[in-house]
Design an enzyme around this catalytic site. Structure first.
Site, PDB file in Angstrom:
ATOM      1  N   GLU A 149      11.233  27.835 -16.343  1.00  0.00           N
ATOM      2  CA  GLU A 149      11.599  27.158 -17.598  1.00  0.00           C
ATOM      3  C   GLU A 149      10.511  27.366 -18.647  1.00  0.00           C
ATOM      4  O   GLU A 149      10.051  26.430 -19.298  1.00  0.00           O
ATOM      5  CB  GLU A 149      11.812  25.665 -17.346  1.00  0.00           C
ATOM      6  CG  GLU A 149      12.801  25.375 -16.230  1.00  0.00           C
ATOM      7  CD  GLU A 149      12.943  23.904 -15.894  1.00  0.00           C
ATOM      8  OE1 GLU A 149      14.036  23.506 -15.463  1.00  0.00           O
ATOM      9  OE2 GLU A 149      11.958  23.151 -16.079  1.00  0.00           O
ATOM     10  N   CYS A 205      16.918  15.554 -16.770  1.00  0.00           N
ATOM     11  CA  CYS A 205      15.967  15.086 -17.772  1.00  0.00           C
ATOM     12  C   CYS A 205      16.526  15.129 -19.189  1.00  0.00           C
ATOM     13  O   CYS A 205      16.159  14.303 -20.034  1.00  0.00           O
ATOM     14  CB  CYS A 205      14.677  15.887 -17.686  1.00  0.00           C
ATOM     15  SG  CYS A 205      14.911  17.673 -17.753  1.00  0.00           S
TER      16      CYS A 205
END
Length: 655
Positions: A324, A420
């Site tokens: 990421e 998230c």
């Protein structure tokens, strides 16, 4: 170092046709939906178990921990979203839900202040033994932020006292003193939270602990030491490894976690994008508080690297799904990128803290870019489906069959195993008022054009502003201004980079700006008598090309209209979007489309489609150039995938 003040809640209230709808959506739909998700009440969605984890940790029920090691943070961000909404208007139903989960959290908290359900339930004897991988400090940071927001909104002490107790526990564990852990978080976030808690509590040790985490990062071998002490075993795979986070083996783990150098020596964005921007946010915030020019300069160098070389046109950051992460300068692929929603939210946090030190229009430009494209695009129009990854090109079949693209979802999801982003969107939009203005002395800077009613405290009085705008569809901004004193106040209006021309009038009379500086135009006078400022921005669609170093976009262009990036969808243009070529010299036409969700301005262009050749079942064939003229329709990127699954493309072929 100059200090530009961020506003307090009572100074600004959003009243805006576009954004008030989204804030109400957060309150009425998103927060209740996410409450049901956290309690596992939504059929056929990824299970959460997050609140049940707290019930188990509190001894209210029996069971095992379920989910990611950082599952607690989903609840904490939800709590912060509730707090931010309650700052706008008290709501008995939301408070009742929040109070019920706060009661469970407080019962789960350990006598010494420790709070993390994974370790309380599964490995109580291994607390703080894997700070790199296990996110204890990250979860603690989100709890503190959620507690502060809820306390400021309601004045209720229970959650605030729990946050103080947790912060005091962390302060007893980490620090430079003998007998403490001389470490810092694997996933940064606690630094932001401690600075917020310092503001509310006035306890200087929280500021000093945040500074310790930042100053110590990259100066010792703490992570290597704890890795050795646990037998060099990876938490996630339970395998022996040469180094932590080896599963992201194209990144040295020190780069992946941003401790490859002391932070004051860092000058470009590397590693996990969300961890990075959370750390850079804290660096900028701390630099202003302690007047640290060197720390601010490091943050500014990193900012310039992101904005100048690693930023997607949609305000997304993080070019690769592996880790990421940021990759290298100008490496911005469109169909395999990550551009996590959380990362764009963190980028806005970073921009806002940089605005405390200097007034530069680039920060508002980037906040606007990320806000109206990636962040809004991370949630559907109805508020019950979400993107984690925000690509700039999608072919659904490739996402399904190609493991290198499986992280890209061609349609928004109900929830995620790692969830998230959805609560991050909720807490951010509910607190949108924070990003509109900053103030210093007798001067107010306007960073975002969002309708609001504000009473801003300046050095010599109060400046009352009522801002109205038809953003993002129109470029007219009207600001009614009245001060409670005859003392001259200066109002600085950001002129976005996309606006090639602009006009300003005061009480109907055209005026020249008194001064232009760093992307702002300034008006200075006495506002004791009510006046009306009208700013007219040149909001029309045009084609944008990329730097030639971004080779993915060679021969392609994107459509930008005001703050919005546009895209092609299969719904309007048919399948095989790469067969479409837009004529660059033709005029772009705009029209309101009342069939799009919420109605929006769409853009049309003259284009051509390569027509299919006769041997469709043959894999390769002699090339023939055949095409037919067509009208290409583009829609706002943030609204894509609100009308069903299909191909999508931001960067179009042009000639």
């Amino acid at each position: 170092m100059k200090l530009f003040r961020l506003l307090e809640k009572q100074e600004c209230t959003v009243v805006d046709p576009f954004w008030s709808r989204y804030i109400s959506l957060i309150k009425d739909v998103v927060i209740p939906y996410q409450w049901d998700i956290l309690n596992d009440r939504i059929p056929e969605s990824e299970p959460s178990h997050a609140i049940d984890n707290f019930r188990i940790a509190a001894g209210d029920m029996k069971g095992r921990f379920y989910g990611q090691v950082f599952q607690d943070s989903d609840v904490f961000k939800w709590l912060e979203a509730v707090g931010n909404v309650l700052m706008l208007e008290r709501n008995e139903i939301l408070e009742e839900k929040a109070d019920s989960v706060i009661d469970i959290i407080v019962r789960a908290q350990q006598p010494d202040g420790y709070l993390n359900t994974y370790f309380i339930i599964e490995e109580p004897d291994k607390r703080w033994t894997n700070v790199l991988e296990c996110h204890e400090l990250y979860c603690a940071g989100h709890f503190i932020e959620g507690a502060v927001a809820y306390y400021l909104a309601t004045g209720k002490e229970k959650v605030y006292q729990a946050a103080l107790k947790l912060a005091d526990h962390i302060d007893s564990v980490f620090g430079p003193e003998e007998g403490k852990l001389h470490g810092y978080p694997g996933h940064q976030e606690i630094e932001i939270a401690l600075l917020k808690l310092y503001d509310v509590s006035g306890r200087k040790r929280y500021l000093e602990l945040a500074q310790y985490f930042i100053d110590t990062r990259g100066t010792n071998h703490f992570f290597e030491k704890e890795f050795d002490e646990r037998g060099r075993e990876c938490f996630w795979t339970k395998e022996k490894m040469e180094e932590p986070n080896q599963r992201y083996n194209q990144f040295p783990y020190s780069y992946y976690n941003q401790f490859h150098k002391p932070v004051r020596e860092q000058n470009r964005a590397v590693g996990h994008a969300v961890r990075g921007v959370y750390m850079y946010t804290a660096m900028a915030d701390l630099a202003v508080r302690i007047n640290d020019e060197e720390l601010f300069a490091a943050g500014k160098a990193i900012w310039n690297n992101i904005v100048g070389r690693q930023l997607y046109i949609t305000g997304g950051i993080g070019a690769t799904h592996s880790g990421e992460a940021f990759t290298g300068d100008y490496d911005l692929p469109n169909d395999t990128n990550y551009s996590e929603t959380c990362a764009s939210i963190g980028l806005i946090f970073f921009a806002q803290k940089m605005l405390q030190a200097e007034a530069d229009g680039v920060y508002g430009d980037v906040m606007e870019q990320a806000l109206y494209n990636t962040i809004l695009g991370g949630m559907n129009y109805d508020g019950n489906r979400f993107f984690y990854v925000n690509p700039l090109a999608v072919v659904p079949e490739a996402c399904e069959y190609n493991t290198e693209r499986s992280h890209v979802k061609p349609e928004r999801q109900k929830w995620f195993a790692c969830a998230c982003c959805p609560p991050n969107i909720a807490r951010f939009i509910a607190g949108l008022w924070r990003y509109v203005y900053t103030a210093r002395g007798n001067k107010v800077y306007v960073h975002l054009y969002i309708g609001n009613e504000s009473s801003i405290k300046l050095r010599d009085g109060v400046l009352n502003l009522i801002q109205k705008t038809d953003y993002p569809w129109g470029g007219k901004v009207t600001i009614k201004v009245k001060a409670d004193t005859a003392v001259p106040f200066r109002i600085a209006l950001r002129i976005p980079r996309w606006s090639r021309n602009y006009k300003i009038s005061v009480n109907g009379e055209p005026v020249l700006a008194d001064r232009e500086e760093n992307g702002f135009v300034c008006l200075e006078r006495s506002w004791e008598e009510e006046a009306e400022i009208v700013l007219e921005l040149d909001i029309k669609a045009f084609l944008v090309k990329a730097n030639q170093k971004i080779h993915y976009n060679a021969g392609r262009a994107a459509i930008v209209r005001g703050p919005l990036v546009y895209c092609l969808e299969e719904k309007d243009n048919g399948k095989y979007l790469d067969q479409i070529v837009v004529e660059a010299g033709a005029n772009l036409t705009e029209e309101m489309d009342f069939e799009m969700p919420g109605s929006c301005v769409t853009v049309k262009a003259k284009g051509f489609r390569e027509t299919a050749q006769s041997c469709e079942d043959v894999l390769y064939m002699p090339y023939e150039s055949r095409e037919e003229e067509m009208t290409v329709k583009a829609v706002p990127y943030f609204l894509w995938n609100n009308r069903g699954k299909g191909e999508m493309q931001v960067w179009m072929r042009v000639r």
